[in-house]
Design a protein around this motif. Structure first.
Motif, PDB file in Angstrom:
ATOM      1  N   MET A   1       0.839  -1.193   0.000  1.00  0.00           N
ATOM      2  CA  MET A   1       0.000   0.000   0.000  1.00  0.00           C
ATOM      3  C   MET A   1       0.880   1.251   0.000  1.00  0.00           C
ATOM      4  O   MET A   1       1.821   1.353   0.773  1.00  0.00           O
ATOM      5  N   ARG A   2       0.561   2.213  -0.890  1.00  0.00           N
ATOM      6  CA  ARG A   2       1.282   3.473  -0.911  1.00  0.00           C
ATOM      7  C   ARG A   2       0.856   4.327   0.296  1.00  0.00           C
ATOM      8  O   ARG A   2      -0.273   4.196   0.778  1.00  0.00           O
ATOM      9  N   PRO A   3       1.734   5.184   0.801  1.00  0.00           N
ATOM     10  CA  PRO A   3       1.382   6.005   1.964  1.00  0.00           C
ATOM     11  C   PRO A   3       0.094   6.804   1.767  1.00  0.00           C
ATOM     12  O   PRO A   3      -0.669   7.013   2.705  1.00  0.00           O
ATOM     13  N   SER A   4      -0.156   7.225   0.527  1.00  0.00           N
ATOM     14  CA  SER A   4      -1.350   8.012   0.227  1.00  0.00           C
ATOM     15  C   SER A   4      -2.595   7.154   0.040  1.00  0.00           C
ATOM     16  O   SER A   4      -3.704   7.685  -0.062  1.00  0.00           O
ATOM     17  N   ARG A   6      -3.074   5.484  -2.648  1.00  0.00           N
ATOM     18  CA  ARG A   6      -3.333   5.391  -4.090  1.00  0.00           C
ATOM     19  C   ARG A   6      -2.896   4.038  -4.653  1.00  0.00           C
ATOM     20  O   ARG A   6      -2.022   3.376  -4.108  1.00  0.00           O
ATOM     21  N   LYS A   7      -3.514   3.655  -5.791  1.00  0.00           N
ATOM     22  CA  LYS A   7      -3.083   2.475  -6.517  1.00  0.00           C
ATOM     23  C   LYS A   7      -1.749   2.783  -7.200  1.00  0.00           C
ATOM     24  O   LYS A   7      -1.366   3.937  -7.369  1.00  0.00           O
ATOM     25  N   MET A  11      -2.488   8.599 -10.282  1.00  0.00           N
ATOM     26  CA  MET A  11      -1.838   9.882 -10.031  1.00  0.00           C
ATOM     27  C   MET A  11      -2.605  10.660  -8.968  1.00  0.00           C
ATOM     28  O   MET A  11      -3.756  10.348  -8.653  1.00  0.00           O
ATOM     29  N   ARG A  12      -1.958  11.665  -8.435  1.00  0.00           N
ATOM     30  CA  ARG A  12      -2.651  12.587  -7.556  1.00  0.00           C
ATOM     31  C   ARG A  12      -3.653  13.412  -8.371  1.00  0.00           C
ATOM     32  O   ARG A  12      -3.601  13.441  -9.606  1.00  0.00           O
ATOM     33  N   LYS A  13      -4.550  14.112  -7.691  1.00  0.00           N
ATOM     34  CA  LYS A  13      -5.484  14.979  -8.404  1.00  0.00           C
ATOM     35  C   LYS A  13      -4.700  16.121  -9.039  1.00  0.00           C
ATOM     36  O   LYS A  13      -3.902  16.784  -8.377  1.00  0.00           O
ATOM     37  N   VAL A  14      -4.948  16.343 -10.325  1.00  0.00           N
ATOM     38  CA  VAL A  14      -4.251  17.381 -11.076  1.00  0.00           C
ATOM     39  C   VAL A  14      -5.252  18.443 -11.507  1.00  0.00           C
ATOM     40  O   VAL A  14      -6.343  18.127 -11.984  1.00  0.00           O
ATOM     41  N   GLN A 171       7.573  -1.928  -5.732  1.00  0.00           N
ATOM     42  CA  GLN A 171       6.544  -1.807  -6.764  1.00  0.00           C
ATOM     43  C   GLN A 171       6.806  -0.583  -7.636  1.00  0.00           C
ATOM     44  O   GLN A 171       7.266   0.450  -7.152  1.00  0.00           O
ATOM     45  N   SER A 172       6.475  -0.705  -8.920  1.00  0.00           N
ATOM     46  CA  SER A 172       6.536   0.436  -9.819  1.00  0.00           C
ATOM     47  C   SER A 172       5.305   1.302  -9.588  1.00  0.00           C
ATOM     48  O   SER A 172       4.176   0.795  -9.653  1.00  0.00           O
TER      49      SER A 172
END
Length: 239
Positions: A1-4, A6-7, A11-14, A171-172
Motif C-alpha cells: 500500500m502506498r502512503p497516500s 493510491r493504486k 496519479m494525484r489529483k491534477v 513496486q513500480s
C-alpha cells in the motif's frame, strides 16, 4: 500500500487554474496533489543577443521555490548571491522540454520566459512545472495571436507533459509524493509529447540498480500518465 492509499497507477489529483496572474501574457497555477506551482509566461519582443538577425526566437525558463514551500524554511537563493545546481538543472530541463514542441522560426525574433515558482512542494515539482508551463506558454501565444503577432498553431507543434515514476517498496508506482520520493529505490522523470514522443528521461537507482524490465514498467506508467495529463491540458485550454 502506498502512503497516500493510491493504486500503483493512480496519479494525484491534477488541476490547472489559468489566468492566475493579472499581468503576465500567460499564466497557470498547476496543482499535482499538494504540489502547487505558479507558471507565468512573459513576452519580450526581441530575442537573446546571440539570436539577433537569425529570424528565430527563443523559449526559456526559470525555476525557484518560495522559502516555506517545504516543511522548514529555506533561505532564498538571492540571499546567497547565486542559484544552486539543482535549480539550474531543473530550469534547463523545463526550457528544453518546452522548446521541443515549439517552432522557433515561426515564433520569430521574440523571447518567451516561463517562470515556475513553487508555492508548495510535495514531490514532483519539476514535472508539475513542465506540465503547467505548457499551459502558460499556450496562453501567451494565444495572447500574441489575438494581437496578430504570431499564429498559435504554427508555433506550438504539440503538447508536452511530464510525470515522475519510481520503484517504491518493490513496486513500480506513478507520480511520487515526497514520502515516496524520499524512500524510493528508483526515481525517474519522464517528459513526453502529446503524440507519444519522448523528450527526456531522467532515471536514478537510489540503491540497487534497476532492471530493464523495471524500466519498461516505469515507461508504461509514464506513457499512460502523460496521456492523462495531455487530456487534462486539452480540457483546460478548451474552457
Amino acid at each position: 500500500m502506498r502512503p497516500s492509499g493510491r493504486k500503483t497507477d493512480q496519479m494525484r489529483k491534477v488541476s490547472f487554474e489559468r489566468n492566475f496572474s493579472k499581468h503576465a501574457e500567460g499564466s497557470c497555477l498547476v496543482r499535482f496533489g499538494d504540489t502547487h506551482v505558479l507558471c507565468t509566461a512573459s513576452l519580450e519582443e526581441k530575442p537573446p543577443a546571440w539570436l539577433r538577425n537569425s529570424g528565430k526566437g527563443w523559449v526559456t525558463a526559470e525555476y525557484g521555490m518560495l522559502p516555506r514551500a517545504t516543511g522548514d524554511r529555506m533561505k532564498r537563493e538571492a540571499a546567497s548571491g547565486k542559484q544552486g545546481g539543482r535549480t539550474q538543472e531543473i530550469q534547463r530541463l523545463i526550457g528544453r522540454s518546452l522548446r521541443a514542441v515549439v517552432d522557433l522560426s515561426a515564433l520569430g525574433e521574440k523571447q518567451i520566459t516561463i517562470d515556475c515558482d513553487v508555492i508548495q512542494a510535495d514531490g514532483g515539482t519539476r514535472t508539475a512545472a513542465i506540465t503547467g508551463g505548457w499551459i502558460a506558454l499556450h496562453d501567451c501565444l494565444k495572447w500574441m495571436e489575438a494581437r496578430s503577432m504570431t499564429k498559435l498553431d504554427k508555433v506550438l507543434k504539440d503538447h508536452v507533459a511530464a510525470i515522475s515514476c519510481g520503484i517504491f517498496a518493490g513496486q513500480s508506482v506513478i507520480d511520487l509524493d515526497y514520502l515516496e520520493d524520499s524512500a524510493a529505490e528508483t526515481d525517474a522523470n519522464f517528459v513526453m509529447t502529446g503524440t507519444g514522443g519522448i523528450v527526456e528521461v531522467q532515471g536514478t537507482a537510489e540503491g540497487a540498480p534497476f532492471s530493464q524490465e523495471e524500466f519498461l514498467s516505469l515507461l508504461a506508467l509514464a506513457k499512460a500518465g502523460t496521456e492523462e495529463l495531455v487530456a487534462l491540458q486539452k480540457q483546460a485550454i478548451a474552457a
